[in-house]
Design an enzyme around this catalytic site. Structure first.
Site, PDB file in Angstrom:
ATOM      1  N   THR A   1      -5.209  -6.522  11.182  1.00  0.00           N
ATOM      2  CA  THR A   1      -5.502  -5.261  10.481  1.00  0.00           C
ATOM      3  C   THR A   1      -4.930  -4.066  11.240  1.00  0.00           C
ATOM      4  O   THR A   1      -4.338  -3.167  10.638  1.00  0.00           O
ATOM      5  CB  THR A   1      -7.038  -5.095  10.341  1.00  0.00           C
ATOM      6  OG1 THR A   1      -7.568  -6.289   9.768  1.00  0.00           O
ATOM      7  CG2 THR A   1      -7.385  -3.907   9.461  1.00  0.00           C
TER       8      THR A   1
ATOM      9  N   LYS B   1       0.813  -1.219   0.000  1.00  0.00           N
ATOM     10  CA  LYS B   1       0.000   0.000   0.000  1.00  0.00           C
ATOM     11  C   LYS B   1       0.856   1.283   0.000  1.00  0.00           C
ATOM     12  O   LYS B   1       2.064   1.229   0.263  1.00  0.00           O
ATOM     13  CB  LYS B   1      -0.922  -0.027   1.219  1.00  0.00           C
ATOM     14  CG  LYS B   1      -1.981  -1.138   1.171  1.00  0.00           C
ATOM     15  CD  LYS B   1      -2.911  -1.056   2.381  1.00  0.00           C
ATOM     16  CE  LYS B   1      -3.990  -2.129   2.340  1.00  0.00           C
ATOM     17  NZ  LYS B   1      -4.926  -2.026   3.505  1.00  0.00           N
TER      18      LYS B   1
ATOM     19  N   GLU C   1      -9.788 -10.884  -7.192  1.00  0.00           N
ATOM     20  CA  GLU C   1      -8.852  -9.757  -7.040  1.00  0.00           C
ATOM     21  C   GLU C   1      -7.699  -9.864  -8.028  1.00  0.00           C
ATOM     22  O   GLU C   1      -7.295  -8.863  -8.634  1.00  0.00           O
ATOM     23  CB  GLU C   1      -8.351  -9.699  -5.591  1.00  0.00           C
ATOM     24  CG  GLU C   1      -9.465  -9.315  -4.616  1.00  0.00           C
ATOM     25  CD  GLU C   1      -9.072  -9.398  -3.149  1.00  0.00           C
ATOM     26  OE1 GLU C   1      -9.936  -9.133  -2.297  1.00  0.00           O
ATOM     27  OE2 GLU C   1      -7.909  -9.737  -2.839  1.00  0.00           O
TER      28      GLU C   1
ATOM     29  N   ARG D   1      -2.159 -14.146   5.095  1.00  0.00           N
ATOM     30  CA  ARG D   1      -2.887 -13.436   6.160  1.00  0.00           C
ATOM     31  C   ARG D   1      -2.082 -13.488   7.467  1.00  0.00           C
ATOM     32  O   ARG D   1      -2.032 -12.514   8.218  1.00  0.00           O
ATOM     33  CB  ARG D   1      -4.274 -14.054   6.386  1.00  0.00           C
ATOM     34  CG  ARG D   1      -5.225 -13.959   5.192  1.00  0.00           C
ATOM     35  CD  ARG D   1      -5.745 -12.588   4.930  1.00  0.00           C
ATOM     36  NE  ARG D   1      -6.524 -12.056   6.020  1.00  0.00           N
ATOM     37  CZ  ARG D   1      -7.164 -10.895   5.981  1.00  0.00           C
ATOM     38  NH1 ARG D   1      -7.122 -10.146   4.881  1.00  0.00           N
ATOM     39  NH2 ARG D   1      -7.844 -10.454   7.001  1.00  0.00           N
TER      40      ARG D   1
ATOM     41  N   HIS E   1      -2.252  -5.390   1.718  1.00  0.00           N
ATOM     42  CA  HIS E   1      -3.542  -6.076   1.569  1.00  0.00           C
ATOM     43  C   HIS E   1      -3.264  -7.524   1.212  1.00  0.00           C
ATOM     44  O   HIS E   1      -2.321  -7.810   0.465  1.00  0.00           O
ATOM     45  CB  HIS E   1      -4.374  -5.449   0.441  1.00  0.00           C
ATOM     46  CG  HIS E   1      -5.522  -6.328   0.021  1.00  0.00           C
ATOM     47  ND1 HIS E   1      -6.733  -6.306   0.653  1.00  0.00           N
ATOM     48  CD2 HIS E   1      -5.606  -7.312  -0.936  1.00  0.00           C
ATOM     49  CE1 HIS E   1      -7.526  -7.226   0.109  1.00  0.00           C
ATOM     50  NE2 HIS E   1      -6.871  -7.836  -0.862  1.00  0.00           N
TER      51      HIS E   1
ATOM     52  N   PHE F   1     -15.282   4.489   6.842  1.00  0.00           N
ATOM     53  CA  PHE F   1     -13.920   4.820   6.403  1.00  0.00           C
ATOM     54  C   PHE F   1     -13.698   4.625   4.898  1.00  0.00           C
ATOM     55  O   PHE F   1     -12.580   4.774   4.412  1.00  0.00           O
ATOM     56  CB  PHE F   1     -12.886   4.009   7.199  1.00  0.00           C
ATOM     57  CG  PHE F   1     -13.068   2.511   7.123  1.00  0.00           C
ATOM     58  CD1 PHE F   1     -12.616   1.788   6.027  1.00  0.00           C
ATOM     59  CD2 PHE F   1     -13.697   1.828   8.155  1.00  0.00           C
ATOM     60  CE1 PHE F   1     -12.777   0.410   5.954  1.00  0.00           C
ATOM     61  CE2 PHE F   1     -13.856   0.438   8.090  1.00  0.00           C
ATOM     62  CZ  PHE F   1     -13.406  -0.264   6.990  1.00  0.00           C
TER      63      PHE F   1
ATOM     64  N   ARG G   1       2.698  -6.078   9.277  1.00  0.00           N
ATOM     65  CA  ARG G   1       2.017  -4.927   9.878  1.00  0.00           C
ATOM     66  C   ARG G   1       2.647  -4.526  11.209  1.00  0.00           C
ATOM     67  O   ARG G   1       2.724  -3.340  11.527  1.00  0.00           O
ATOM     68  CB  ARG G   1       0.524  -5.222   9.994  1.00  0.00           C
ATOM     69  CG  ARG G   1      -0.172  -5.093   8.632  1.00  0.00           C
ATOM     70  CD  ARG G   1      -1.555  -5.674   8.638  1.00  0.00           C
ATOM     71  NE  ARG G   1      -2.323  -5.278   7.453  1.00  0.00           N
ATOM     72  CZ  ARG G   1      -3.500  -5.810   7.139  1.00  0.00           C
ATOM     73  NH1 ARG G   1      -4.037  -6.747   7.903  1.00  0.00           N
ATOM     74  NH2 ARG G   1      -4.135  -5.412   6.058  1.00  0.00           N
TER      75      ARG G   1
ATOM     76  N   TYR H   1     -12.545  -2.059  -3.286  1.00  0.00           N
ATOM     77  CA  TYR H   1     -13.040  -2.046  -1.903  1.00  0.00           C
ATOM     78  C   TYR H   1     -14.558  -1.893  -1.833  1.00  0.00           C
ATOM     79  O   TYR H   1     -15.085  -1.474  -0.806  1.00  0.00           O
ATOM     80  CB  TYR H   1     -12.345  -0.942  -1.106  1.00  0.00           C
ATOM     81  CG  TYR H   1     -10.962  -1.336  -0.633  1.00  0.00           C
ATOM     82  CD1 TYR H   1     -10.784  -2.401   0.261  1.00  0.00           C
ATOM     83  CD2 TYR H   1      -9.831  -0.656  -1.060  1.00  0.00           C
ATOM     84  CE1 TYR H   1      -9.517  -2.771   0.708  1.00  0.00           C
ATOM     85  CE2 TYR H   1      -8.557  -1.021  -0.603  1.00  0.00           C
ATOM     86  CZ  TYR H   1      -8.418  -2.075   0.280  1.00  0.00           C
ATOM     87  OH  TYR H   1      -7.166  -2.443   0.729  1.00  0.00           O
TER      88      TYR H   1
HETATM   89  P1  GDP Z   1      -7.881  -6.528   6.197  1.00  0.00           P
HETATM   90  O1  GDP Z   1      -8.549  -7.686   5.485  1.00  0.00           O
HETATM   91  O2  GDP Z   1      -7.011  -6.953   7.346  1.00  0.00           O
HETATM   92  O3  GDP Z   1      -7.144  -5.607   5.248  1.00  0.00           O
HETATM   93  O4  GDP Z   1      -9.039  -5.651   6.889  1.00  0.00           O
HETATM   94  P2  GDP Z   1     -10.528  -5.233   6.444  1.00  0.00           P
HETATM   95  O5  GDP Z   1     -11.025  -6.053   5.297  1.00  0.00           O
HETATM   96  O6  GDP Z   1     -11.348  -5.192   7.701  1.00  0.00           O
HETATM   97  O7  GDP Z   1     -10.366  -3.720   5.977  1.00  0.00           O
HETATM   98  C1  GDP Z   1      -9.842  -3.412   4.711  1.00  0.00           C
HETATM   99  C2  GDP Z   1      -8.925  -2.217   4.841  1.00  0.00           C
HETATM  100  O8  GDP Z   1      -9.693  -1.070   5.202  1.00  0.00           O
HETATM  101  C3  GDP Z   1      -7.862  -2.298   5.945  1.00  0.00           C
HETATM  102  O9  GDP Z   1      -6.717  -3.034   5.580  1.00  0.00           O
HETATM  103  C4  GDP Z   1      -7.532  -0.846   6.174  1.00  0.00           C
HETATM  104  O10 GDP Z   1      -6.655  -0.327   5.202  1.00  0.00           O
HETATM  105  C5  GDP Z   1      -8.915  -0.192   5.998  1.00  0.00           C
HETATM  106  N1  GDP Z   1      -9.573  -0.022   7.295  1.00  0.00           N
HETATM  107  C6  GDP Z   1     -10.124  -0.978   8.092  1.00  0.00           C
HETATM  108  N2  GDP Z   1     -10.623  -0.445   9.218  1.00  0.00           N
HETATM  109  C7  GDP Z   1     -10.381   0.905   9.139  1.00  0.00           C
HETATM  110  C8  GDP Z   1     -10.661   2.017   9.984  1.00  0.00           C
HETATM  111  O11 GDP Z   1     -11.223   1.895  11.067  1.00  0.00           O
HETATM  112  N3  GDP Z   1     -10.237   3.247   9.532  1.00  0.00           N
HETATM  113  C9  GDP Z   1      -9.619   3.419   8.335  1.00  0.00           C
HETATM  114  N4  GDP Z   1      -9.251   4.648   7.938  1.00  0.00           N
HETATM  115  N5  GDP Z   1      -9.351   2.392   7.506  1.00  0.00           N
HETATM  116  C10 GDP Z   1      -9.706   1.164   7.903  1.00  0.00           C
END
Ligand code: GDP
Length: 139
Positions: free
Chosen positions: A92, A10, A127, A86, A116, A58, A103, A50
């Protein structure tokens, strides 16, 4: 079982010149980078990628972040690649990520979290297809 998963390095990571360091963690975990391209994601690409998060508060911030600087899109191959990546990525929220994960090592916040990785084999296929053709992937 040998699988392929989709990865993005990213903007927070490319901005800090961390592409090589992230790739080292990926390769040290036994995952093979079988396709890789640095791109400037368009607003339309980020929104589509997304779209499952479209209703989340967000979403706008996430799309702005993903288009704020170049990203590196990748296909990773290996045994159990989806789950393994993962694990290598970590939680996350970097504050909750395990030691040694990408991370934990590099992410700046829950939003700007360096990488991601697909969350299922089915999503990995979708994807990968958004950014690569079969000819781009050399396993
Ligand atoms: P991942 O699968 O671990 O990437 O997590 P998710 O699918 O829950 O979220 C996708 C992406 O959205 C995350 O990797 C973050 O970049 C973003 N994201 C998730 N939660 C938040 C949040 O609370 N605030 C913001 N700004 N971005 C978020």
């Amino acid at each position: 079982m040998t699988e392929r998963t989709f990865s993005i390095i990213k903007p927070d990571a490319t901005r800090r010149n961390l592409t090589g360091k992230v790739n080292a963690v990926i390769e040290d975990a036994g995952l093979r980078i079988v396709a890789q391209r640095r791109i400037q994601m368009t607003d339309a690409q980020a929104k589509k990628f997304y779209e499952v998060h479209a209703e989340r508060p967000f979403y706008g911030e996430l799309v702005d972040f993903m288009t704020s600087a170049p990203v590196v899109v990748q296909v990773l191959e290996g045994d159990n690649a989806v789950a393994k990546y993962r694990e290598v990525m970590g939680a996350t929220n970097p504050a909750q990520a395990a030691d040694g994960t990408i991370r934990k090592l590099y992410a700046e916040s829950v939003g700007e979290n360096s990488v991601h990785g697909s969350d299922s084999l089915e999503n990995a296929k979708l994807e990968i297809a958004q950014f690569f053709t079969d000819a781009d992937i050399v396993g």
